[in-house]
Design a protein around this motif. Structure first.
Motif, PDB file in Angstrom:
ATOM      1  N   LYS A 253       0.824  -1.209   0.000  1.00  0.00           N
ATOM      2  CA  LYS A 253       0.000   0.000   0.000  1.00  0.00           C
ATOM      3  C   LYS A 253       0.859   1.260   0.000  1.00  0.00           C
ATOM      4  CE  LYS A 253      -3.889  -2.188   2.370  1.00  0.00           C
ATOM      5  NZ  LYS A 253      -4.628  -2.284   3.659  1.00  0.00           N
ATOM      6  N   GLN A 254       2.007   1.199   0.678  1.00  0.00           N
ATOM      7  CA  GLN A 254       2.895   2.363   0.673  1.00  0.00           C
ATOM      8  C   GLN A 254       3.356   2.683  -0.747  1.00  0.00           C
ATOM      9  OE1 GLN A 254       6.169   2.097   3.449  1.00  0.00           O
ATOM     10  NE2 GLN A 254       4.866   1.231   5.052  1.00  0.00           N
ATOM     11  N   TYR A 255       3.685   1.649  -1.501  1.00  0.00           N
ATOM     12  CA  TYR A 255       4.192   1.865  -2.860  1.00  0.00           C
ATOM     13  C   TYR A 255       3.075   2.144  -3.853  1.00  0.00           C
ATOM     14  CZ  TYR A 255       8.572   0.142  -0.993  1.00  0.00           C
ATOM     15  OH  TYR A 255       9.708  -0.008  -0.239  1.00  0.00           O
ATOM     16  N   TRP A 256       1.958   1.479  -3.704  1.00  0.00           N
ATOM     17  CA  TRP A 256       0.880   1.561  -4.686  1.00  0.00           C
ATOM     18  C   TRP A 256      -0.110   2.680  -4.387  1.00  0.00           C
ATOM     19  CZ3 TRP A 256       0.808  -0.163  -9.342  1.00  0.00           C
ATOM     20  CH2 TRP A 256      -0.380  -0.360 -10.033  1.00  0.00           C
ATOM     21  N   ASN A 257      -0.454   2.832  -3.116  1.00  0.00           N
ATOM     22  CA  ASN A 257      -1.508   3.772  -2.737  1.00  0.00           C
ATOM     23  C   ASN A 257      -1.002   5.064  -2.103  1.00  0.00           C
ATOM     24  OD1 ASN A 257      -2.846   0.765  -1.815  1.00  0.00           O
ATOM     25  ND2 ASN A 257      -3.866   1.948  -3.386  1.00  0.00           N
ATOM     26  N   GLN A 258       0.277   5.088  -1.702  1.00  0.00           N
ATOM     27  CA  GLN A 258       0.787   6.255  -0.985  1.00  0.00           C
ATOM     28  C   GLN A 258       1.954   6.941  -1.697  1.00  0.00           C
ATOM     29  OE1 GLN A 258       1.490   5.039   3.120  1.00  0.00           O
ATOM     30  NE2 GLN A 258      -0.365   3.782   3.088  1.00  0.00           N
ATOM     31  N   GLY A 259       2.246   6.545  -2.920  1.00  0.00           N
ATOM     32  CA  GLY A 259       3.207   7.279  -3.730  1.00  0.00           C
ATOM     33  C   GLY A 259       4.669   7.042  -3.442  1.00  0.00           C
ATOM     34  N   ALA A 260       5.010   5.926  -2.776  1.00  0.00           N
ATOM     35  CA  ALA A 260       6.399   5.742  -2.359  1.00  0.00           C
ATOM     36  C   ALA A 260       7.325   5.242  -3.471  1.00  0.00           C
ATOM     37  CB  ALA A 260       6.473   4.780  -1.166  1.00  0.00           C
ATOM     38  N   LEU A 261       6.804   4.848  -4.623  1.00  0.00           N
ATOM     39  CA  LEU A 261       7.695   4.436  -5.714  1.00  0.00           C
ATOM     40  C   LEU A 261       8.463   5.631  -6.262  1.00  0.00           C
ATOM     41  CD1 LEU A 261       5.641   1.790  -7.717  1.00  0.00           C
ATOM     42  CD2 LEU A 261       7.707   1.413  -6.373  1.00  0.00           C
ATOM     43  N   GLY A 262       7.769   6.723  -6.517  1.00  0.00           N
ATOM     44  CA  GLY A 262       8.435   7.971  -6.824  1.00  0.00           C
ATOM     45  C   GLY A 262       9.129   8.065  -8.167  1.00  0.00           C
ATOM     46  N   GLU A 263      10.041   9.013  -8.250  1.00  0.00           N
ATOM     47  CA  GLU A 263      10.660   9.455  -9.501  1.00  0.00           C
ATOM     48  C   GLU A 263      11.366   8.338 -10.260  1.00  0.00           C
ATOM     49  OE1 GLU A 263      14.349  12.388 -10.767  1.00  0.00           O
ATOM     50  OE2 GLU A 263      13.242  12.738  -8.914  1.00  0.00           O
ATOM     51  N   HIS A 264      12.131   7.556  -9.562  1.00  0.00           N
ATOM     52  CA  HIS A 264      12.953   6.550 -10.242  1.00  0.00           C
ATOM     53  C   HIS A 264      12.094   5.598 -11.065  1.00  0.00           C
ATOM     54  CE1 HIS A 264      16.214   3.784 -10.985  1.00  0.00           C
ATOM     55  NE2 HIS A 264      15.504   2.803 -10.460  1.00  0.00           N
ATOM     56  N   TYR A 265      11.009   5.124 -10.497  1.00  0.00           N
ATOM     57  CA  TYR A 265      10.204   4.110 -11.171  1.00  0.00           C
ATOM     58  C   TYR A 265       9.242   4.706 -12.194  1.00  0.00           C
ATOM     59  CZ  TYR A 265      12.471   1.025  -7.987  1.00  0.00           C
ATOM     60  OH  TYR A 265      13.450   0.338  -7.313  1.00  0.00           O
ATOM     61  N   GLU A 266       8.850   5.935 -12.012  1.00  0.00           N
ATOM     62  CA  GLU A 266       8.110   6.602 -13.077  1.00  0.00           C
ATOM     63  C   GLU A 266       9.011   6.761 -14.299  1.00  0.00           C
ATOM     64  OE1 GLU A 266       5.030   9.273 -10.343  1.00  0.00           O
ATOM     65  OE2 GLU A 266       6.247  10.241 -11.875  1.00  0.00           O
ATOM     66  N   THR A 267      10.240   7.186 -14.079  1.00  0.00           N
ATOM     67  CA  THR A 267      11.214   7.330 -15.165  1.00  0.00           C
ATOM     68  C   THR A 267      11.432   5.996 -15.870  1.00  0.00           C
ATOM     69  OG1 THR A 267      12.361   9.088 -13.966  1.00  0.00           O
ATOM     70  CG2 THR A 267      13.593   7.961 -15.700  1.00  0.00           C
TER      71      THR A 267
END
Length: 369
Positions: A253-267
């Motif tokens: 949930k931290q990664y999927w629902n709370q935005g913890a993946l962030g810049e690196h994985y969007e890139t």
């Protein structure tokens, strides 16, 4: 350097596994009720473990041994590509200890000359091996497919889903190791661990008062592996595997629902979309049935409902804008799309990450994984 850079995470020459044939494999289950399927899973686990161990060097041999000592590690090992290659490289990389290449069907591990023995070094390697092996498992089962996966948005979200899954699995496993210095604690060790009064220990160590207890509990739930595991064990009635699933769900949930993946994985995801386009993919059709099955399997792993995963994940507005732009302009070249993506992010007031603290923590720990 621009926003979208090559990250060595390309899939144009996938290994001959499920994703090569646009299909999904059922995962081996070492605890399946069917004895034949259970035996097949055990055979796959033993074969893959031996295959990897023969390619390991130094402390990585012990890391692999540790991975083979627990249920999740055994499940991952049983579901790896049978021809997975391991490459050992000398050196030191601040961004990570291991990398999996879909293109090469290869796991790269960094070998340190002095092969440090400190627990935190071992723990970091263990977490990295679980994370990257989980990616290899996803690939082998067909979860990382590009060919015929469907629309741009389906493909982009699937990539991000795979990262959230790998992080959640590895984080939960690392948390167990952090508490016990092993991944398969005995029932007696678990019972003794559950008896600890971690709140009282924290109060004494920091000279705090009873009025501080609510604040202490909130902070411990965010930052104390021992407290997080103890709470999960209490909810699970002392069952370590059920507790790990609860932890995986929280981390996911931290990664999927709370935005913890962030810049690196969007890139990384946007770069993968552009690479796929360069390799002839069109993203012109829908393959919802296949994607639904993947979502169902991931949800089951983390003890969540599929509906929990189908809610719009918390990624940046710019990320969603890039996906939307690519879907509305299917005939643009990868070069023109890259330029457009760059402009979208430059114009975004919120940038990549909606949770700067979480992203900073992850960047320091796992960037490059």
């Amino acid at each position: 350097m621009g926003l979208i850079e090559s990250l060595g995470f390309c899939s144009k020459n996938m290994p001959p596994d499920a994703s090569e044939n646009n299909r999904l494999l059922d995962a081996h289950d070492l605890h399946h009720k069917n004895k034949q399927k259970q035996a097949a899973a055990r055979e796959a686990y033993e074969r893959n473990y031996k295959h990897l161990y023969q390619q390991m060097r130094g402390q990585w041999c012990y890391v692999l041994q540790e991975m083979g000592q627990n249920a999740m590690g055994q499940t991952i090992l049983a579901n790896l590509p049978p021809d997975l290659k391991v490459r050992i490289e000398k050196g030191k990389d601040e961004n990570g200890n291991a990398y999996y290449s879909f293109e090469e069907n290869e796991l790269t591990l960094l070998y340190f000359d002095n092969d440090e023995q400190e627990d935190f070094i071992f723990a970091r390697r263990y977490q990295a091996l679980v994370h990257e092996s989980r990616h290899a498992m996803q690939d082998y089962l067909g979860y990382n497919i590009v060919k015929n996966v469907g629309s741009v948005s389906q493909t982009a979200l699937l990539y991000m889903l795979m990262e959230a899954d790998a992080h959640a699995v590895a984080d939960a496993e690392a948390l167990i190791f952090a508490c016990f210095a092993k991944t398969n604690p005995t029932q007696k060790q678990i019972q003794n661990f559950m008896k600890r009064d971690i709140v009282a220990e924290t109060m004494k160590a920091n000279n705090l008062k009873k009025k501080d207890i609510p604040m202490i509990k909130r902070e411990l739930q965010k930052s104390s592996p021992a407290y997080m595991l103890q709470q999960a064990l209490k909810k699970a009635g002392g069952n370590i595997e059920k507790a790990k699933q609860l932890l995986r769900g929280d981390f996911f949930k931290q990664y999927w629902n709370q935005g913890a993946l962030g810049e690196h994985y969007e890139t990384q995801t946007l770069n993968l979309l552009l690479d796929a386009l360069k390799n002839g993919e069109t993203f012109s059709h829908d393959n919802s049935a296949q994607v639904e099955k993947i979502y169902a399997e991931i949800a089951k792993t983390h003890g969540l409902k599929v509906s929990d995963l189908k809610k719009k994940p918390l990624f940046s507005e710019a990320f969603y804008a890039c996906i939307d732009y690519m879907e509305k302009n299917p005939h643009l070249s990868p070069r023109k799309l890259k330029t457009a993506f760059e402009q979208i992010y430059q114009n975004s007031t919120r940038g990549f990450c909606l949770n700067p603290t979480a992203c900073a923590l992850r960047a320091s720990a796992v960037r490059g994984n």
